[in-house]
Design an enzyme around this catalytic site. Structure first.
Site, PDB file in Angstrom:
ATOM      1  N   ASP A  69       0.631  -1.122   0.115  1.00 42.15           N
ATOM      2  CA  ASP A  69      -0.088  -0.258   0.077  1.00 42.15           C
ATOM      3  C   ASP A  69       0.837   1.887  -0.200  1.00 42.15           C
ATOM      4  O   ASP A  69       1.173   1.149   0.464  1.00 42.15           O
ATOM      5  CB  ASP A  69      -0.923  -0.015   1.108  1.00 42.15           C
ATOM      6  CG  ASP A  69      -1.912  -0.876   1.004  1.00 42.15           C
ATOM      7  OD1 ASP A  69      -1.701  -1.643   0.532  1.00 42.15           O
ATOM      8  OD2 ASP A  69      -2.214  -0.808   2.035  1.00 42.15           O
TER       9      ASP A  69
ATOM     10  N   GLU B  26     -11.645  -1.565   0.614  1.00 43.11           N
ATOM     11  CA  GLU B  26     -10.254  -0.819   1.618  1.00 43.11           C
ATOM     12  C   GLU B  26      -9.857  -0.081   0.821  1.00 43.11           C
ATOM     13  O   GLU B  26     -10.945   0.929  -0.038  1.00 43.11           O
ATOM     14  CB  GLU B  26      -9.209  -2.184   1.707  1.00 43.11           C
ATOM     15  CG  GLU B  26     -10.074  -3.255   2.013  1.00 43.11           C
ATOM     16  CD  GLU B  26      -8.308  -4.707   1.803  1.00 43.11           C
ATOM     17  OE1 GLU B  26      -7.880  -5.020   2.644  1.00 43.11           O
ATOM     18  OE2 GLU B  26      -7.764  -5.102   1.080  1.00 43.11           O
TER      19      GLU B  26
HETATM   20  C1  FRU Z   1      -4.518  -3.479   1.624  1.00 50.14           C
HETATM   21  C2  FRU Z   1      -4.653  -4.156   2.902  1.00 50.14           C
HETATM   22  C3  FRU Z   1      -5.302  -2.576   3.746  1.00 50.14           C
HETATM   23  C4  FRU Z   1      -4.593  -2.808   5.135  1.00 50.14           C
HETATM   24  C5  FRU Z   1      -2.942  -3.547   4.432  1.00 50.14           C
HETATM   25  C6  FRU Z   1      -2.660  -4.588   4.945  1.00 50.14           C
HETATM   26  O1  FRU Z   1      -3.866  -3.745   0.806  1.00 50.14           O
HETATM   27  O2  FRU Z   1      -5.500  -4.570   3.170  1.00 50.14           O
HETATM   28  O3  FRU Z   1      -6.882  -2.370   3.667  1.00 50.14           O
HETATM   29  O4  FRU Z   1      -4.268  -1.772   5.598  1.00 50.14           O
HETATM   30  O5  FRU Z   1      -3.185  -3.773   3.183  1.00 50.14           O
HETATM   31  O6  FRU Z   1      -1.224  -4.879   4.833  1.00 50.14           O
END
Ligand code: FRU
Length: 424
Positions: free
Chosen positions: A53, A294
């Site tokens: 992310d 997300e």
């Molecule tokens: C998206 C996600 C987010 C979370 C992170 C955990 O890729 O699932 O929602 O904060 O990755 O690694």
């Protein structure tokens, strides 16, 4: 949804619904909503760490901001373990797939800087070991607050629990690079309440994370989006007429779709500093459709609210499906009603030949969409893959009314600033 008392006196809105009928319109491989193929020959940002992310530094209005000519991005990051016996397979070879799949458990916030909006240089960890109260530092948003370079990093402190938190620090630049200083005191903001947003006690697979604060361009108040699930014990949700929508004969059976209960949450700040928040009912629910919406975020354009959120194939409910990618909804006012972009919601999905090539898309106000490379097949059968853990090529989309179109592709990890702030 039950109404909850709020400082507005009454519930200000009804959540909009992403229905099963909307989701039936999702079609993979439509070229206008499909990310171009990512080559297996991609370059990696680092051999030492995986990144996923990506959170560009921005202002509270959503503009991607550089400081003294330096672009800054934050990334969820985990060490690669090519020599760790724990990640060797039976033949003594590095099992990069297992290492990659385990990354969420050791995610930490790192930052990178660049003069060109690409070719990122590693700055290091944002918070020293021991500063963040939990094991995992999960996604959020860094906000540049002022010309002194102060930054509020909102993120999710996970395991134990999942708490939306913030930590304040400062960005410092020189001719040679950028450093982040401070980021020493983490302030918990709020957790799921079990009345509007599902708690861990209600569902061990609950989601509550990914804060995205913003100032509403119309009412000027400070709000925050986040990912949640609709409150209630796992399995207790009803997928009724409203959640199903207008489906053709033969599509009424909802199977076990009551287990998929994603929503986009919203909170309003009670103070100007964003230290005191009140959760409001979700802006959007996907009960019976999908279990994860997300990293929700907005683009404000043409007086409209474009709400984007990422989702997966594996989190869709029985009887509906779609690619991993970013989905979007549009409304004329903050609290909706929201309608799915392109009829279905799908804005930019992976091609079916490379279903895991990218994820965690972030649509920026300039129409550029950044994401990371997850895995790309290296042979025709798709059985051999190359793990990414690095920035994907940036894609350009055009947003027009209730439609979007893929129109361009740029370099890997290209995140140009929309404005530059000269620090005082
Ligand atoms: C998206 C996600 C987010 C979370 C992170 C955990 O890729 O699932 O929602 O904060 O990755 O690694």
């Amino acid at each position: 949804m039950k109404s909850t008392p709020s400082k507005f006196g009454k519930t200000p809105h009804q959540p909009s619904m992403w229905t099963r009928a909307d989701a039936l319109k999702v079609h993979a491989d439509d070229p206008t909503t499909t990310q171009p193929l990512v080559s297996a020959n991609f370059p990696v940002l680092s051999d030492e760490v995986f990144i996923w992310d990506t959170m560009p530094l921005r202002d509270i209005d959503g503009n991607i901001t550089s400081v003294d000519g330096w672009s800054v991005i934050f990334t969820l990051t985990a060490d690669r373990h090519p020599n760790d016996p724990q990640y060797l397979d039976q033949n003594g070879n590095y099992d990069v797939i297992r290492d990659w799949n385990d990354r969420h458990g050791r995610a930490k916030m790192y930052y990178w800087f660049s003069r060109t909006g690409k070719d990122w240089k590693l700055g290091g960890r944002v918070m020293a070991e021991g500063v963040s109260p939990t094991v995992r530092e999960w996604a959020g948003t860094p906000i540049l607050l002022n010309e002194q370079g102060e930054v509020d990093l909102y993120y999710t402190a996970v395991t134990p629990g999942a708490t939306i938190v913030k930590v304040r620090g400062r960005v410092v630049t020189t001719e040679h690079g950028v450093s982040l200083v401070g980021f020493e005191k983490v302030k918990p903001l709020f957790e799921a309440d079990g009345k509007m947003y599902q708690t861990e006690a209600q569902n061990a697979f609950w989601g509550f994370r990914d804060p995205w604060p913003f100032r509403d361009p119309k009412d000027g108040k400070l709000y925050m989006l986040f990912e949640g699930n609709v409150a209630g014990e796992r399995g207790s949700h009803k997928v009724g007429k409203a959640e199903i929508g207008d489906v053709p004969p033969g599509y009424e059976d909802v199977g076990n779709s009551r287990f998929q209960t994603a929503c986009v949450g919203i909170a309003v700040a009670r103070d100007e500093d964003g230290d005191d928040w009140e959760m409001l009912p979700p802006l959007l629910t996907a009960v019976g459709v999908n279990d994860q919406t997300e990293r929700p975020h907005f683009v404000f354009q043409d007086g409209k609210y474009y709400l984007f959120t990422i989702s997966h194939t594996f989190t869709y409910a029985d009887g509906v499906t779609g690619p991993d990618g970013v989905y979007g909804f549009v409304a004329d006012s903050l609290f909706g009603p929201y309608v799915p972009l392109n009829g279905s919601g799908l804005v930019l999905g992976n091609p079916s030949s490379q279903p895991f090539q990218t994820y965690s898309h972030c649509v920026m106000p300039n129409g550029l969409v950044t994401s990371f490379i997850d895995s790309v097949p290296t042979d025709d059968t798709g059985t051999q893959i190359r793990i990414g853990g690095t920035e994907a090529p940036t894609v350009g989309i055009k947003i027009k009314g209730q439609q979007t179109f893929v129109v361009a592709e740029y370099d890997y990890g290209y995140i140009p600033p929309m404005l530059d702030v000269t620090l005082k």
